[in-house]
Design a protein around this motif. Sequence first.
Motif, PDB file in Angstrom:
ATOM      1  N   LEU A 135       0.862  -1.179   0.000  1.00  0.00           N
ATOM      2  CA  LEU A 135       0.000   0.000   0.000  1.00  0.00           C
ATOM      3  C   LEU A 135       0.898   1.228   0.000  1.00  0.00           C
ATOM      4  CD1 LEU A 135      -2.998   0.697   0.018  1.00  0.00           C
ATOM      5  CD2 LEU A 135      -2.898   0.779   2.505  1.00  0.00           C
ATOM      6  N   ASN A 136       0.934   1.899  -1.135  1.00  0.00           N
ATOM      7  CA  ASN A 136       1.832   3.029  -1.297  1.00  0.00           C
ATOM      8  C   ASN A 136       1.135   4.307  -0.864  1.00  0.00           C
ATOM      9  OD1 ASN A 136       4.456   3.864  -2.267  1.00  0.00           O
ATOM     10  ND2 ASN A 136       3.356   5.010  -3.840  1.00  0.00           N
ATOM     11  N   ARG A 137       1.780   5.108  -0.044  1.00  0.00           N
ATOM     12  CA  ARG A 137       1.184   6.342   0.466  1.00  0.00           C
ATOM     13  C   ARG A 137       0.945   7.331  -0.652  1.00  0.00           C
ATOM     14  NH1 ARG A 137      -2.024   9.000   2.215  1.00  0.00           N
ATOM     15  NH2 ARG A 137      -1.818  10.866   3.441  1.00  0.00           N
ATOM     16  N   ASN A 138      -0.309   7.783  -0.759  1.00  0.00           N
ATOM     17  CA  ASN A 138      -0.644   8.817  -1.711  1.00  0.00           C
ATOM     18  C   ASN A 138      -0.569  10.179  -1.049  1.00  0.00           C
ATOM     19  OD1 ASN A 138      -1.500   7.631  -4.343  1.00  0.00           O
ATOM     20  ND2 ASN A 138      -2.849   6.442  -3.018  1.00  0.00           N
ATOM     21  N   MET A 139      -0.807  11.206  -1.824  1.00  0.00           N
ATOM     22  CA  MET A 139      -0.887  12.542  -1.260  1.00  0.00           C
ATOM     23  C   MET A 139      -2.144  12.649  -0.404  1.00  0.00           C
ATOM     24  SD  MET A 139       0.175  14.852  -4.539  1.00  0.00           S
ATOM     25  CE  MET A 139      -0.073  16.383  -3.621  1.00  0.00           C
ATOM     26  N   GLU A 161      -7.239   4.670   2.998  1.00  0.00           N
ATOM     27  CA  GLU A 161      -6.261   3.787   2.365  1.00  0.00           C
ATOM     28  C   GLU A 161      -6.033   2.531   3.197  1.00  0.00           C
ATOM     29  OE1 GLU A 161      -2.815   6.220   1.599  1.00  0.00           O
ATOM     30  OE2 GLU A 161      -4.053   7.718   0.595  1.00  0.00           O
ATOM     31  N   LEU A 162      -5.859   2.712   4.510  1.00  0.00           N
ATOM     32  CA  LEU A 162      -5.611   1.540   5.345  1.00  0.00           C
ATOM     33  C   LEU A 162      -6.855   0.663   5.444  1.00  0.00           C
ATOM     34  CD1 LEU A 162      -3.731  -0.083   7.109  1.00  0.00           C
ATOM     35  CD2 LEU A 162      -4.528   1.248   9.077  1.00  0.00           C
ATOM     36  N   LEU A 173      -0.559  -1.074  -4.680  1.00  0.00           N
ATOM     37  CA  LEU A 173      -1.745  -0.252  -4.881  1.00  0.00           C
ATOM     38  C   LEU A 173      -1.393   1.210  -4.674  1.00  0.00           C
ATOM     39  CD1 LEU A 173      -4.486  -2.260  -2.942  1.00  0.00           C
ATOM     40  CD2 LEU A 173      -3.949  -2.353  -5.378  1.00  0.00           C
ATOM     41  N   GLN A 174      -1.705   2.014  -5.648  1.00  0.00           N
ATOM     42  CA  GLN A 174      -1.556   3.458  -5.517  1.00  0.00           C
ATOM     43  C   GLN A 174      -2.949   4.060  -5.647  1.00  0.00           C
ATOM     44  OE1 GLN A 174       3.010   4.088  -7.078  1.00  0.00           O
ATOM     45  NE2 GLN A 174       1.354   4.690  -8.424  1.00  0.00           N
ATOM     46  N   CYS A 175      -3.724   3.903  -4.588  1.00  0.00           N
ATOM     47  CA  CYS A 175      -5.139   4.229  -4.633  1.00  0.00           C
ATOM     48  C   CYS A 175      -5.539   4.975  -3.363  1.00  0.00           C
ATOM     49  CB  CYS A 175      -5.981   2.960  -4.729  1.00  0.00           C
ATOM     50  SG  CYS A 175      -5.536   1.847  -6.088  1.00  0.00           S
ATOM     51  N   TYR A 176      -6.568   5.804  -3.488  1.00  0.00           N
ATOM     52  CA  TYR A 176      -7.119   6.483  -2.314  1.00  0.00           C
ATOM     53  C   TYR A 176      -8.158   5.609  -1.602  1.00  0.00           C
ATOM     54  CZ  TYR A 176      -4.865  10.822  -3.739  1.00  0.00           C
ATOM     55  OH  TYR A 176      -3.943  11.785  -4.058  1.00  0.00           O
ATOM     56  N   LEU A 177      -8.836   4.750  -2.340  1.00  0.00           N
ATOM     57  CA  LEU A 177      -9.797   3.801  -1.766  1.00  0.00           C
ATOM     58  C   LEU A 177     -10.875   4.504  -0.944  1.00  0.00           C
ATOM     59  CD1 LEU A 177      -7.243   1.053  -0.649  1.00  0.00           C
ATOM     60  CD2 LEU A 177      -8.539   1.158  -2.780  1.00  0.00           C
ATOM     61  N   GLN A 178     -11.328   5.649  -1.411  1.00  0.00           N
ATOM     62  CA  GLN A 178     -12.281   6.450  -0.650  1.00  0.00           C
ATOM     63  C   GLN A 178     -13.728   6.023  -0.903  1.00  0.00           C
ATOM     64  OE1 GLN A 178     -11.384  10.517  -1.630  1.00  0.00           O
ATOM     65  NE2 GLN A 178     -10.092  10.745   0.154  1.00  0.00           N
ATOM     66  N   SER A 179     -14.037   4.804  -0.523  1.00  0.00           N
ATOM     67  CA  SER A 179     -15.403   4.317  -0.640  1.00  0.00           C
ATOM     68  C   SER A 179     -15.661   3.310   0.469  1.00  0.00           C
ATOM     69  CB  SER A 179     -15.628   3.652  -2.002  1.00  0.00           C
ATOM     70  OG  SER A 179     -16.914   3.048  -2.025  1.00  0.00           O
TER      71      SER A 179
END
Length: 201
Positions: free
Chosen positions: A18-22, A31-32, A103-109
């Motif tokens: 899990l790669n940290r996004n901005m 993300e977590l 994964l380079q994702c925000y996963l905001q759902s």
Amino acid sequence: KPIYHNTAKIHSAKPIYLNRNMGRLGNAMFELAGGITIARANKRPLVVDGRLDRMLRRVFPPIKNYYTIGAAPARAMVILQQQVPFAYEEKRLISLPDGPVKLQCYLQSWYYFKNITKEIRDIFTLPPVVTEQTRAYLRKLEQGINKQNVTFVGVHVRRGDYSGQSHLPKASYIMNAMNYFKSQYDNVHFVVCSDGLDWCK
């Protein structure tokens, strides 16, 4: 569980990195939460970027037994990004290709952790000192109101870097929401938190 102690062993276990996004704390929490669910669905270990771990530990108690801290190696692996960055449900992330995946994702759902909501809430439980400070603040407000059975409703209004953008809710949206709570409760008082208090006033 995070039982790996070096990069070689982690990588051989075909983990999900899990790669940290901005972004800030809210992004890190999504993300977590999403990462835990995706790793569990694929029966693979989860490895999170040290920056993500440090950001979460600034606010929440240590989060144990969910991930290993480490960086994705430079060697070739599958890198997946969301087709739409924010609040987008991608079922393809629940069934990942074989081999290490970054994964380079925000996963905001909520979709990603809808089946383990209570577990995620437990992970993101604030320390007792924060909870008590908040309760003390609300007690002080209630004393100033001098009414019984006050119901506090929090209103969060993000301005700042979002000001002027078309997807910001208009004042009418916020007022309609406030009117709804007024219709449901007696003695409603709103606590407004914002980086644009002048606009809110």
